[in-house]
Design an enzyme around this catalytic site. Structure first.
Site, short mmCIF file in Angstrom:
data_model
loop_
_atom_site.label_atom_id
_atom_site.label_comp_id
_atom_site.label_asym_id
_atom_site.label_seq_id
_atom_site.Cartn_x
_atom_site.Cartn_y
_atom_site.Cartn_z
CG HIS A 1 0.26 5.01 4.66
ND1 HIS A 1 -0.53 4.65 5.78
CD2 HIS A 1 -0.40 4.09 3.55
CE1 HIS A 1 -0.92 3.39 5.72
NE2 HIS A 1 -1.41 3.97 4.44
CG ASN A 59 1.12 -5.67 7.49
OD1 ASN A 59 1.66 -6.66 8.09
ND2 ASN A 59 -0.31 -5.70 7.29
CB ALA A 88 -0.64 0.09 1.09
N1 LIG Z 1 1.85 -4.98 2.81
C1 LIG Z 1 1.41 -4.21 2.48
O1 LIG Z 1 1.25 -3.10 1.64
C2 LIG Z 1 -0.03 -4.74 3.48
C3 LIG Z 1 -0.20 -5.56 3.67
N2 LIG Z 1 -1.64 -6.35 4.31
C4 LIG Z 1 -1.39 -7.80 4.61
O2 LIG Z 1 -1.94 -9.39 4.40
C5 LIG Z 1 -2.26 -9.86 4.64
C6 LIG Z 1 -3.61 -10.48 4.26
O3 LIG Z 1 -4.57 -9.09 3.59
P1 LIG Z 1 -5.86 -8.99 2.98
O4 LIG Z 1 -5.97 -10.29 1.61
O5 LIG Z 1 -6.52 -7.75 3.28
O6 LIG Z 1 -6.38 -9.89 4.05
P2 LIG Z 1 -7.80 -10.92 3.98
O7 LIG Z 1 -8.52 -10.83 5.72
O8 LIG Z 1 -9.23 -9.99 2.92
O9 LIG Z 1 -7.67 -12.41 3.25
C7 LIG Z 1 -6.67 -13.03 4.30
C8 LIG Z 1 -7.26 -14.16 3.44
O10 LIG Z 1 -6.98 -15.40 4.68
C9 LIG Z 1 -7.80 -16.97 5.07
N3 LIG Z 1 -7.28 -17.46 5.98
C10 LIG Z 1 -7.22 -17.48 6.93
N4 LIG Z 1 -7.14 -18.33 7.56
C11 LIG Z 1 -6.57 -19.19 6.72
C12 LIG Z 1 -6.03 -20.80 6.69
N5 LIG Z 1 -5.37 -21.42 7.77
N6 LIG Z 1 -4.89 -21.37 5.44
C13 LIG Z 1 -5.44 -20.41 4.37
N7 LIG Z 1 -6.16 -19.18 4.09
C14 LIG Z 1 -6.26 -18.62 5.41
C15 LIG Z 1 -9.17 -16.37 4.98
O11 LIG Z 1 -9.81 -16.99 4.97
C16 LIG Z 1 -8.95 -14.45 4.10
O12 LIG Z 1 -9.94 -15.18 3.30
C17 LIG Z 1 -3.05 -9.08 5.62
O13 LIG Z 1 -2.06 -9.77 7.22
C18 LIG Z 1 -2.76 -7.85 5.91
O14 LIG Z 1 -2.62 -6.82 7.02
C19 LIG Z 1 -2.18 -5.67 4.01
C20 LIG Z 1 -2.83 -4.17 3.34
C21 LIG Z 1 -1.64 -3.33 2.79
O1 LIG Z 2 -3.56 -0.38 3.05
C1 LIG Z 2 -2.59 0.25 3.99
O2 LIG Z 2 -3.18 1.97 4.62
C2 LIG Z 2 -2.20 -0.22 4.49
C3 LIG Z 2 -2.86 -1.59 5.67
O3 LIG Z 2 -3.54 -1.75 5.49
C4 LIG Z 2 -1.13 -1.93 5.98
O4 LIG Z 2 -0.21 -1.94 6.16
O5 LIG Z 2 -1.30 -3.68 6.30
#
Ligand SMILES: NC(=O)C1=CN([C@@H]2O[C@H](COP(=O)(O)OP(=O)(O)OC[C@H]3O[C@@H](n4cnc5c(N)ncnc54)[C@H](O)[C@@H]3O)[C@@H](O)[C@H]2O)C=CC1
Ligand SMILES: O=C([O-])CC(=O)C(=O)O
Length: 280
Positions: free
Chosen positions: A231, A201, A133
Site C-alpha cells: 500500500h 479494510n 495492515a
Molecule cells: N483492518 C485491517 O487492516 C485488516 C482487516 N481484516 C479483516 O479482518 C477480518 C478477519 O480477518 P482474518 O482473520 O484474516 O479472516 P479469516 O477468514 O482468517 O478468519 C475469520 C474467522 O471467522 C470465523 N467465523 C466465520 N463465521 C463465524 C461465526 N458465525 N462465528 C464465529 N466465527 C466465525 C471463520 O471460521 C474464520 O476462522 C476480515 O473481515 C478481514 O477482512 C483483515 C486484514 C487486515
Molecule cells: O493486508 C492487507 O493488505 C489489508 C487487507 O487485507 C484489508 O485491508 O482488508
C-alpha cells in the site's frame, strides 16, 4: 459504563474476548494466553467450536470457553472483532449496547452498519480501529485537524490475495495466468469495499482517519510482480505532505491478511492498560 465497570477499568484486569478464530484471531488468542499486562482472555468465538477447542488444547494446553459472537459482550469488557465482515453488526451491537469496547478489524463493514457509531455515542461504548495492515493513521488524523487537500492509496496485491473478491469474479479475471499488473479498481474508498469486502479494510480505515471515505481515492492492482500486500499512501495538506509505503507479508493460512495485522491488534490491546502510550 457503570461504577463497577469503571473500577474494573482502573484496577482489575480487563476481560477480553476474541470473535473470529482465523488468521488474526489465533495469534491474538495466543498472545492473550501468554499474557498481556492487565488483560484476561475470557472467551472466543469460532464457526467450528470443536476445531477451535482442539487447536487451543493442542497449542495452548487449555481450551478457553467458546460461545456465539453475539454473546461475547456478556463475558468481556473488550471484544476483538476479527470475523467475516458480514458478522460485524451481530458481534458489535450487544457489546456497544452494554457500553463496552469493540476492537474492529472489519472496518469496511462500518460503512454498511452506520448505526454502530451513533450507538456507541449513546451508550458510552467505543469502537477502536487498529492500524491493522496499514501505517501512519496517526499522521493522517493529525493532518485532518488542519486542512487536507488530497489522500490517495495505491494498493498492489499478489493475485492470490485477491482470490474470491466479488470484483475479480465480476471481471472474469483468471488470477492464475496473469503476466502483467491489472488495475481492478479506481475510485473512492467508499465504493471499493462492496467489490473487495475482505481486501480493502485499510482503505476505509484511511478514509475514516481523515479525509472521508468518499474523498480518499484508491487504486487496486492485481500484480504478479509483487509477493507482498503493498500500500502506497500520499497525503497533501496545509501542515505537511507525506508519502508512506508498506509491504505486508501475507499469512500462509489466509494470504488476504498480512502478518502485521494481528500484531497491530496485540499492540492496541497492550495500549488499553499501558502507563505510557506512544502514537496515541
Ligand atoms: N483492518 C485491517 O487492516 C485488516 C482487516 N481484516 C479483516 O479482518 C477480518 C478477519 O480477518 P482474518 O482473520 O484474516 O479472516 P479469516 O477468514 O482468517 O478468519 C475469520 C474467522 O471467522 C470465523 N467465523 C466465520 N463465521 C463465524 C461465526 N458465525 N462465528 C464465529 N466465527 C466465525 C471463520 O471460521 C474464520 O476462522 C476480515 O473481515 C478481514 O477482512 C483483515 C486484514 C487486515
Ligand atoms: O493486508 C492487507 O493488505 C489489508 C487487507 O487485507 C484489508 O485491508 O482488508
Amino acid at each position: 459504563m457503570d461504577s463497577s465497570e469503571a473500577e474494573r477499568m482502573r484496577g482489575e484486569r480487563l476481560r477480553v474476548a476474541v470473535g473470529g478464530f482465523g488468521a488474526i484471531g489465533k495469534p491474538v488468542v495466543r498472545a492473550l494466553h501468554e499474557g498481556i499486562d492487565g488483560l484476561e482472555l475470557t472467551a472466543v468465538s469460532a464457526r467450528d467450536t470443536g476445531r477451535a477447542e482442539t487447536w487451543m488444547t493442542r497449542e495452548l494446553g487449555r481450551a478457553y470457553p467458546a460461545m456465539p459472537l453475539a454473546r461475547l459482550g456478556e463475558v468481556a469488557d473488550v471484544v476483538v472483532e476479527c470475523a467475516p465482515p458480514q458478522l460485524l453488526g451481530e458481534l458489535a451491537r450487544p457489546v456497544l449496547e452494554a457500553g463496552k469496547v469493540v476492537v474492529a478489524l472489519s472496518v469496511g463493514a462500518l460503512l454498511s452498519n452506520p448505526d454502530l457509531v451513533p450507538l456507541a455515542a449513546r451508550t458510552g461504548g467505543r469502537i477502536l480501529v487498529p492500524s491493522g495492515a496499514l501505517l501512519g493513521l496517526d499522521a493522517v488524523q493529525a493532518a485532518a485537524q488542519g486542512e487536507i487537500e488530497s489522500v490517495t492509496i495505491v494498493t498492489r496485491k499478489p493475485p492470490e490475495s485477491l482470490r474470491g473478491a466479488p470484483a475479480i469474479e465480476a471481471m472474469g479475471l483468471d488470477l492464475d495466468t496473469l503476466r502483467e499488473p491489472v488495475r481492478c479498481f479506481a475510485g473512492p474508498a467508499s465504493e471499493a469495499i462492496s467489490s473487495f469486502p475482505a481486501n480493502l479494510n485499510v482503505a476505509v480505515a484511511l478514509g475514516l482517519a481523515g479525509f472521508g471515505t468518499e474523498r480518499t481515492m484508491l487504486e487496486v492492482w492485481a500484480d504478479p510482480g509483487v509477493s507482498r500486500n503493498t500500500h502506497r499512501i500520499s497525503v497533501t495538506s496545509d501542515s505537511s505532505n507525506f508519502t508512506m509505503q508498506i509491504e505486508g507479508i501475507p499469512i500462509e493460512e489466509n494470504p488476504r491478511t498480512g502478518r502485521l495485522t494481528p500484531l497491530s491488534v496485540i499492540s492496541t490491546l497492550k495500549r488499553l492498560t499501558a502507563p505510557l502510550v506512544i502514537g496515541a
